[in-house]
Write a protein that holds these residues in place. Sequence first.
Motif, PDB file in Angstrom:
ATOM      1  N   LYS A   1     -31.060 -63.840  18.801  1.00 30.48           N
ATOM      2  CA  LYS A   1     -30.524 -64.034  20.139  1.00 30.48           C
ATOM      3  C   LYS A   1     -30.573 -62.738  20.944  1.00 30.48           C
ATOM      4  O   LYS A   1     -30.919 -62.724  22.125  1.00 30.48           O
TER       5      LYS A   1
ATOM      6  N   LEU B   1     -25.628 -45.889  28.454  1.00 26.80           N
ATOM      7  CA  LEU B   1     -25.065 -47.225  28.278  1.00 26.80           C
ATOM      8  C   LEU B   1     -23.688 -47.277  28.943  1.00 26.80           C
ATOM      9  O   LEU B   1     -23.352 -48.220  29.667  1.00 26.80           O
TER      10      LEU B   1
ATOM     11  N   ILE C   1     -32.711 -53.669  14.214  1.00 28.67           N
ATOM     12  CA  ILE C   1     -31.512 -54.471  14.462  1.00 28.67           C
ATOM     13  C   ILE C   1     -31.863 -55.950  14.326  1.00 28.67           C
ATOM     14  O   ILE C   1     -32.836 -56.421  14.900  1.00 28.67           O
TER      15      ILE C   1
ATOM     16  N   PHE D   1     -21.697 -54.317  26.270  1.00 26.99           N
ATOM     17  CA  PHE D   1     -23.070 -54.567  26.716  1.00 26.99           C
ATOM     18  C   PHE D   1     -23.515 -55.983  26.381  1.00 26.99           C
ATOM     19  O   PHE D   1     -24.064 -56.704  27.229  1.00 26.99           O
TER      20      PHE D   1
ATOM     21  N   ILE E   1     -23.426 -57.827  15.316  1.00 32.45           N
ATOM     22  CA  ILE E   1     -24.542 -57.065  15.886  1.00 32.45           C
ATOM     23  C   ILE E   1     -24.105 -55.648  16.211  1.00 32.45           C
ATOM     24  O   ILE E   1     -24.834 -54.686  15.970  1.00 32.45           O
TER      25      ILE E   1
ATOM     26  N   LYS F   1     -24.083 -58.006  29.675  1.00 31.36           N
ATOM     27  CA  LYS F   1     -25.484 -57.992  30.095  1.00 31.36           C
ATOM     28  C   LYS F   1     -26.363 -59.008  29.374  1.00 31.36           C
ATOM     29  O   LYS F   1     -27.405 -59.397  29.883  1.00 31.36           O
ATOM     30  N   LEU F   2     -25.959 -59.397  28.179  1.00 33.58           N
ATOM     31  CA  LEU F   2     -26.842 -60.285  27.417  1.00 33.58           C
ATOM     32  C   LEU F   2     -26.231 -61.651  27.121  1.00 33.58           C
ATOM     33  O   LEU F   2     -26.697 -62.360  26.213  1.00 33.58           O
ATOM     34  N   ASN F   3     -25.211 -62.026  27.866  1.00 34.37           N
ATOM     35  CA  ASN F   3     -24.677 -63.385  27.783  1.00 34.37           C
ATOM     36  C   ASN F   3     -24.139 -63.801  26.422  1.00 34.37           C
ATOM     37  O   ASN F   3     -24.170 -64.975  26.072  1.00 34.37           O
ATOM     38  N   PHE F   4     -23.662 -62.832  25.652  1.00 35.26           N
ATOM     39  CA  PHE F   4     -23.017 -63.192  24.399  1.00 35.26           C
ATOM     40  C   PHE F   4     -21.565 -63.569  24.688  1.00 35.26           C
ATOM     41  O   PHE F   4     -20.977 -63.101  25.665  1.00 35.26           O
ATOM     42  N   SER F   5     -20.991 -64.420  23.816  1.00 29.98           N
ATOM     43  CA  SER F   5     -19.572 -64.691  23.977  1.00 29.98           C
ATOM     44  C   SER F   5     -18.798 -63.748  23.073  1.00 29.98           C
ATOM     45  O   SER F   5     -19.363 -63.109  22.182  1.00 29.98           O
TER      46      SER F   5
ATOM     47  N   LYS G   1     -22.650 -45.514  31.362  1.00 33.54           N
ATOM     48  CA  LYS G   1     -22.841 -45.525  32.817  1.00 33.54           C
ATOM     49  C   LYS G   1     -23.257 -46.917  33.312  1.00 33.54           C
ATOM     50  O   LYS G   1     -22.677 -47.460  34.259  1.00 33.54           O
ATOM     51  N   LEU G   2     -24.230 -47.509  32.609  1.00 30.19           N
ATOM     52  CA  LEU G   2     -24.710 -48.845  32.989  1.00 30.19           C
ATOM     53  C   LEU G   2     -23.557 -49.843  33.043  1.00 30.19           C
ATOM     54  O   LEU G   2     -23.524 -50.737  33.887  1.00 30.19           O
TER      55      LEU G   2
ATOM     56  N   GLU H   1     -32.504 -62.430  24.474  1.00 31.73           N
ATOM     57  CA  GLU H   1     -31.757 -62.122  25.694  1.00 31.73           C
ATOM     58  C   GLU H   1     -32.275 -60.836  26.333  1.00 31.73           C
ATOM     59  O   GLU H   1     -32.338 -60.702  27.552  1.00 31.73           O
TER      60      GLU H   1
ATOM     61  N   TRP I   1     -21.315 -51.127  22.784  1.00 36.86           N
ATOM     62  CA  TRP I   1     -22.357 -52.130  22.550  1.00 36.86           C
ATOM     63  C   TRP I   1     -21.787 -53.539  22.699  1.00 36.86           C
ATOM     64  O   TRP I   1     -22.454 -54.433  23.224  1.00 36.86           O
TER      65      TRP I   1
ATOM     66  N   LEU J   1     -32.009 -47.714  31.296  1.00 39.01           N
ATOM     67  CA  LEU J   1     -31.188 -46.560  30.934  1.00 39.01           C
ATOM     68  C   LEU J   1     -31.785 -45.216  31.358  1.00 39.01           C
ATOM     69  O   LEU J   1     -31.411 -44.159  30.815  1.00 39.01           O
TER      70      LEU J   1
ATOM     71  N   GLN K   1     -24.325 -53.190  13.497  1.00 38.14           N
ATOM     72  CA  GLN K   1     -25.639 -52.563  13.307  1.00 38.14           C
ATOM     73  C   GLN K   1     -25.878 -51.499  14.375  1.00 38.14           C
ATOM     74  O   GLN K   1     -26.298 -50.384  14.081  1.00 38.14           O
ATOM     75  N   LEU K   2     -25.598 -51.846  15.618  1.00 38.11           N
ATOM     76  CA  LEU K   2     -25.916 -50.949  16.730  1.00 38.11           C
ATOM     77  C   LEU K   2     -25.087 -49.661  16.705  1.00 38.11           C
ATOM     78  O   LEU K   2     -25.532 -48.625  17.205  1.00 38.11           O
TER      79      LEU K   2
ATOM     80  N   GLU L   1     -19.268 -63.517  19.218  1.00 41.98           N
ATOM     81  CA  GLU L   1     -20.579 -63.393  18.576  1.00 41.98           C
ATOM     82  C   GLU L   1     -21.016 -61.943  18.382  1.00 41.98           C
ATOM     83  O   GLU L   1     -22.052 -61.677  17.781  1.00 41.98           O
TER      84      GLU L   1
ATOM     85  N   LEU M   1     -33.579 -60.361  30.046  1.00 41.60           N
ATOM     86  CA  LEU M   1     -33.032 -59.321  30.930  1.00 41.60           C
ATOM     87  C   LEU M   1     -34.142 -58.473  31.544  1.00 41.60           C
ATOM     88  O   LEU M   1     -34.066 -58.054  32.699  1.00 41.60           O
TER      89      LEU M   1
END
Lengths: 218, 218
Positions: free
Chosen positions: B110, A115, B106, A84, A99, A88-92, A117-118, B114, A81, B89, A102-103, A95, B118
């Motif tokens: 942000k 995920l 979750i 990902f 999250i 894919k979601l432009n997090f640095s 595979k992606l 995002e 995650w 997915l 939780q995930l 950060e 996407l």
Amino acid sequence: MITLTEENYIKTIYQLGKYGTLTVSTNSIAEAIETKASSVTDMVKKLAEKGYVNYKRYQGATLTAKGKKIAADVVRKHRLWEVFLVEKLNFSWDEVHEIAEQLEHIKSEKLINELDKLLDYPTHDPHGDPIPDKSGDIKKSDKVLLFSLAENAKGVCVGVKDTSSAFLKYLDKHKIALGSEISVVSREDFDDSMVIKINGTEMSISQTVANNLFVIEE
Amino acid sequence: MITLTEENYIKTIYQLGKYGTLTVSTNSIAEAIETKASSVTDMVKKLAEKGYVNYKRYQGATLTAKGKKIAADVVRKHRLWEVFLVEKLNFSWDEVHEIAEQLEHIKSEKLINELDKLLDYPTHDPHGDPIPDKSGDIKKSDKVLLFSLAENAKGVCVGVKDTSSAFLKYLDKHKIALGSEISVVSREDFDDSMVIKINGTEMSISQTVANNLFVIEE
DNA sequence: ATATAAATTTAGACTAATCTAAAAATAGAT
DNA sequence: ATCTATTTTTAGATTAGTCTAAATTTATAT
């Protein structure tokens, strides 16, 4: 069934015990999880009854094979995650931890495989830590600081030690990213700076930078 | 702070009450959530104290503005995640609900913004239900069955009624997907079949198919 | 070896969310 | 309007996870 709280305890024992190899004290678990030692004792007893940990009073806990599998799964999810979020979601890189905490508890085997595979089957998360594979095995991380590479050595950037946004901005600016291939052109004894080649161009970096970038030598 | 359980109750009241407009009985909540009515009474009282619902003994519950916002947020997240699972997915439309039930809790603004980006700001989930926007507003769904479109009408495919894998396979085979633009070329009174144009090609579909595909007319 | 400090466990209490069984209120039928 | 069936609430118990305070075990220093 395993509860979210149980998963967190098992994960903590796994990480404090170097991927489940060492014995972990109840106090250290309490500190890591931010709870009281007495709560840990209760929980560790329960986990022992359920077969996830080995536990003898006053002797700390270790994970059973069953416990290690659970823990590796959670860590695998956490780190996938994180990749990902960054890719894919432009997090640095600094950060994502909260999250991912939780995930990592979302239950769906298909989800995590898709995920994976992606993201094209990454082996390391944005902090350079290795991602356990489906069966819980970890490619032993040989991540080292860029500073430790010799002249002419090559490595792939797998993470950062300093996660300050100042440093991350510096990296962005110079197009140093996760997965970038870096080779050491020369080292300067005088000030411990080094010249590296990245994306086809050469640049000089200070000791500070080199000591905060993790690479896997090739 | 709001707990996961509280969020689920609020979401249920929102959905049973048509996006928070109607009064909902404790019994209907109990049935939806698969719990006992007595548990619902307790929880509804607590939610009333916290200002998420209006509640008078024996009179059922409605959401306050504060409650509606929470609910719309959860539903927004649920539906965006469903789109993600299908679009990115490789999940089919009938596999996503359970996982989205987990992902909807979750917490990260942000993350959800995002994700929205996407996915290119979708307005409907794979079942054709509308996705509330950031402020909780819902574009009133004018989703209708394809069968109800007149000759020469056009629509965008937004969901399915029949979620059997047989039907989904049929759709895949004929390249009918979420977001496909469909126009009605002609209708046949004899057997209620219709000829439609999709992806530039014409094809004939049966009444059964037309009665199980949701579109938004344009 | 013994005293003391530190770590760990036990005992008992608390909270959130649930349940069962009984009581109370509402709605429907005549 | 009254009886009855249904819905809803109350009261009291239960479970998971936590806490505090006291008791016990282990480790450390002399």
